[in-house]
Design an enzyme around this catalytic site. Structure first.
Site, short mmCIF file in Angstrom:
data_model
loop_
_atom_site.label_atom_id
_atom_site.label_comp_id
_atom_site.label_asym_id
_atom_site.label_seq_id
_atom_site.Cartn_x
_atom_site.Cartn_y
_atom_site.Cartn_z
CG ASP A 75 -1.94 1.05 1.26
OD1 ASP A 75 -2.81 1.03 0.37
OD2 ASP A 75 -1.90 1.92 2.16
CD GLU A 118 -2.43 2.56 -3.38
OE1 GLU A 118 -3.61 2.87 -3.56
OE2 GLU A 118 -1.89 2.59 -2.25
#
Length: 641
Positions: A348, A377
C-alpha cells in the site's frame, strides 16, 4: 504520561481542559518509573525462526528502566537494549538467531525483580510450501475481506462478538462504513467460484487487527501481529493459504509499512521518540507530490509532505528512516510470509515511503524468498512517475527493488477510452512508454479497485465493460480483477464502491456465487470474463508472449501476442511458436478495416479458427493484408499460424 486518579489523557486539548477545571495533572518522575513493577506483557514478533536473520524483539510491559535483558540459551546473546523513557518498551536486539529450533526464556531483571516469558524459534517452512510468486501467467482477484462473504456467523457486529442474525450485527451491516461480517472463512468457502472465473491468485485486503469502528477495510492497524477478530484468526488465514496452494492457486497479502491506525497504542505511547513522523497533536498532512520525488532538482521542502505527512491527516506516518522502525517493519513482513507461506505481497501507499527503506526491505525478502513477488501501489497515470518506482530503476534514486508497480497508466486510459469515449489509440499510447520499465511484462493492469468508483457505474451499457475486460485479459502483464466487476457490480466513490458481494451475507436474496443465483446481466458478464480467462490460460502467447501493435485508432485496436518474442526474463513461453491475433472494435455498426502486415510479426500468418467473436466478425490474411470485418462492439481472438 500518568495523570491523577489513574486517568490517561490523550490530547493537548483535554490536558488544557483538565488544568482549567482544576484537575490534578502530574508527570511521572524517574523514581516513579524505576519503582514500577517489572512486567512483560507482549513481544513483537510473537515468535521467530531458527537460522533466520537476527531479530529485534520489541518488548512491551512495565518497569523496564534500568532492567537487564537476557536469554536462557547461553549461546544466544543480546547485542543491545534500548528502553523507552517511560519504561514501557524495550528494543532487545539479538546478535543472532539459534541454528536449530528451540523455545527459550526471555528475562528482564531489575533491583531483585524478575519478569520472564517463553519465546519460540520455530523451524522454517519448506521452500516448496508456498512463496511461489505471481507472474503474467496469473489472474489476480482483489477481495475486500469484510465485504465478500460471511463464513463465520459468530464474529459479526462492531465488537466481533455478535451472531450474524443479531440486531447489533444487522445494524452494523446497514452502515456504509460499518463492519459487515465478511471474513477469511468466507473467502475459503468460495474458492470454487474463483476457479470457475479463472482466478489463480487471491489478494486480500490487510488482515491486521483494526480496532476502530470504521476500519473494516484493514488499513488502520492497531496491532501489526494479530489477525482482526472480525476476519477470524491466524489459523483461518493459514487454512486459506493451504486451501489455495492445494488448488495450485496463490495468496497475495496486503502490507502497509507507511502508516498505522489512529487507535494504535503507539500513537500516545511511542516505543521511541522517533517512531513516527510527528505526533497526533503536531504533524504534517500527507501530500501527493510524486513529481518532487523523481525530480533531481526538487528540494526536501517539496518532498517532505509526501514522505512524512500523515495519510488523510489521521493515519500516523511510520518513521522508516529510523533503524528500529525499519527493522520492525521488515520483520513484520517476514513474519506474515513465513506464517502463511504467502506467495506475494501487495504494498500500500508505496511512494510515501523513502526509497532506501524499500531497497533494504526487498533486499532482505529476496534473500529469504527468491521467488516471492511484490506489487506496489503508485496511484498515478504518468508512466514516467509509475516506472520510477519499479525495481531496477535508479534514475530517481536508489533502486527500490520492487518486482512491479500496478499499471495505473493503463487503468486511467481504459476509463478514458471506454467510459469517456476517447480514442482507443490512448491504450497503445500507454504501451509506447513500456521502455521506461525494466520489465513491462510484470505490470499489473486493472479496471478498478477498492479505491475507485466501479467501472460499471460510469458505463452507459455493458459493452464498455466487455471491451475493457477483453483488453485487460489479452494485454501484457498480469490482470487484476476487483471482486464484483465480473458481475457488472455498480457503485460510486468510497464507500459505495465497497458494497457487499451478492450472496455472501445472511440478508442476500440472490446468490451470485452460483450460476442459478445470477441475474441475466450478472450471468452474461461472468460468462464473458470466465471465457476470456480460459482463452488466456490456454494460449501461452497471451500470458507470456511479446505484444506488437498492428493498428490503433479511434475505434479500433489490433495487436499480436507472440510467444517467440517473449521477454528475456520473467514468464517463460512455451517452446512452440504461438501467435494470437486480438482485434477490438468499438461502434454500434459493423465495420471493415484493412491492416498492412509488412515487416510485422504477423507477416506470413494464416488466421486460424476464431476463439472469440460473434459469427459475423471475420479475419483473413491475403498477402500482406489483414482484412477485418467486425460487428458492433466486438472482440475477435484467433490463432495466427
Amino acid at each position: 504520561m500518568f495523570w491523577c486518579k489513574c486517568e490517561r489523557w490523550t490530547s493537548l486539548t483535554v490536558i488544557s481542559a483538565a488544568l482549567l477545571a482544576g484537575v490534578c495533572v502530574t508527570h511521572p518522575t524517574q523514581a516513579q518509573i524505576s519503582s514500577s513493577a517489572l512486567k512483560i506483557e507482549k513481544v513483537d514478533p510473537p515468535n521467530w525462526w531458527a537460522a533466520m536473520p537476527k531479530p529485534m524483539l520489541l518488548v512491551r510491559g512495565e518497569g523496564f528502566s534500568g532492567a537487564k535483558f537476557s536469554l536462557s540459551d547461553a549461546s544466544l546473546h543480546v547485542e543491545k537494549t534500548v528502553v523507552s523513557a517511560n519504561g514501557h518498551w524495550a528494543q532487545v536486539w539479538l546478535e543472532a538467531s539459534p541454528v536449530k529450533p528451540e523455545t527459550i526464556t526471555l528475562r528482564a531483571r531489575r533491583n531483585g525483580q524478575t519478569a520472564e516469558t517463553k519465546y519460540t524459534f520455530a523451524a522454517r517452512r519448506p521452500v516448496s510450501d508456498g512463496f511461489a510468486g505471481f507472474s503474467s501467467r496469473d489472474v489476480m482477484y482483489l477481495i475486500m475481506t469484510d465485504r465478500f462473504a460471511d463464513g463465520d456467523l459468530t464474529n459479526d457486529g462492531l465488537e466481533a462478538h455478535s451472531a450474524a442474525d443479531s440486531a447489533e450485527a444487522r445494524a452494523e451491516r446497514d452502515k456504509p462504513r460499518g463492519w459487515h461480517g465478511g471474513d477469511l472463512r468466507g473467502v475459503t468457502q468460495h474458492l470454487d467460484y474463483l476457479q470457475q472465473l479463472g482466478v489463480t491468485a487471491v489478494w486480500t485486503t490487510p488482515v491486521y487487527e483494526n480496532h476502530e469502528k470504521e476500519s473494516y477495510h484493514g488499513y488502520g492497524a492497531t496491532d501489526l501481529y494479530r489477525v482482526d477478530d472480525h476476519y477470524g484468526s491466524l489459523d483461518d488465514l493459514k487454512v486459506l493459504a493451504s486451501a489455495l496452494h492445494a488448488r495450485g492457486m496463490k495468496l497475495v497479502l496486503d502490507t502497509v509499512p507507511n502508516h498505522v491506525g489512529p487507535g494504535n497504542p503507539w500513537v500516545h505511547d511511542e516505543p521511541a521518540p522517533d517512531w513516527f513522523h510527528g505526533t497526533a497533536e503536531s504533524h504534517l498532512k500527507a501530500e501527493t507530490n510524486f513529481h518532487a520525488l523523481i525530480d533531481p532538482h526538487a528540494s526536501d521542502r517539496d518532498r517532505v509532505g509526501t514522505l512524512h505527512g500523515w495519510f488523510a491527516n489521521v493515519l500516523p506516518d511510520m518513521n522508516t528512516e529510523s533503524p528500529a522502525v525499519a527493522q520492525y517493519l521488515r520483520q513484520d513482513a517476514v513474519w506474515w510470509i513465513e506464517q502463511t507461506g504467502a506467495d506475494a505481497l501487495r504494498i500500500d501507499t508505496f511512494p510515501y515511503v523513502d526509497r532506501e527503506f524499500w531497497h533494504e526491505f526487498h533486499g532482505e525478502l529476496a534473500k529469504l524468498y527468491p521467488r516471492l513477488t511484490e506489487v506496489g501501489e503508485v496511484f498515478n497515470g504518468d508512466p514516467v512517475i509509475t516506472s520510477s518506482f519499479a525495481g531496477g530503476v535508479t534514475r530517481a534514486g536508489v533502486d527500490t527493488g520492487l518486482f512491479t508497480p500496478f499499471d495505473f497508466p493503463t487503468y486511467f486510459a481504459l476509463r478514458d477510452v471506454f467510459l469517456k469515449g476517447e480514442s482507443l489509440k490512448k491504450l497503445s499510447d500507454v504501451l509506447e512508454s513500456d521502455s521506461l520499465y525494466p520489465h513491462p511484462e510484470r505490470l499489473v493492469p486493472f479496471l478498478g479497485n477498492h479505491d475507485t468508483a466501479r467501472f460499471s457505474q460510469g458505463a452507459t451499457t455493458d459493452a464498455a465493460l466487455r471491451l475493457a475486460f477483453a483488453y485487460l485479459l489479452t494485454t501484457r502483464g498480469m490482470p487484476q480483477i476487483y471482486s464484483g466487476d465480473e458481475l457488472a457490480m455498480k457503485g460510486g466513490e468510497d464507500p459505495d464502491n465497497r458494497r457487499d458481494f451478492p450472496g455472501g451475507f445472511p440478508e442476500a436474496t440472490k446468490n451470485a456465487f452460483t450460476a442459478a443465483g445470477r441475474s441475466p446481466e450478472q450471468a452474461a458478464m461472468f460468462d464473458w470474463v470466465s471465457r476470456l480467462t480460459a482463452i488466456r490460460h490456454k494460449d501461452t502467447a497471451l500470458t507470456c508472449g511479446g505484444l506488437q501493435m498492428l493498428n490503433s485508432g479511434e475505434n479500433w485496436l489490433v495487436f499480436l501476442r507472440d510467444s517467440s518474442h517473449a521477454p528475456a526474463s520473467g514468464c517463460t513461453a512455451a517452446s512452440d511458436d504461438q501467435k494470437v491475433l486480438v482485434a477490438i472494435h468499438r461502434g454500434q455498426a459493423s465495420e471493415a478495416l484493412t491492416v498492412d502486415l509488412t515487416s510485422t510479426w504477423a507477416a506470413g500468418c494464416r488466421v486460424g479458427p476464431t476463439e472469440l467473436g460473434i459469427s459475423s466478425s471475420v479475419a483473413e490474411i491475403t498477402g500482406q493484408q489483414l482484412k477485418l470485418q467486425m460487428g458492433s462492439n466486438d472482440v475477435l481472438i484467433a490463432a495466427c499460424h
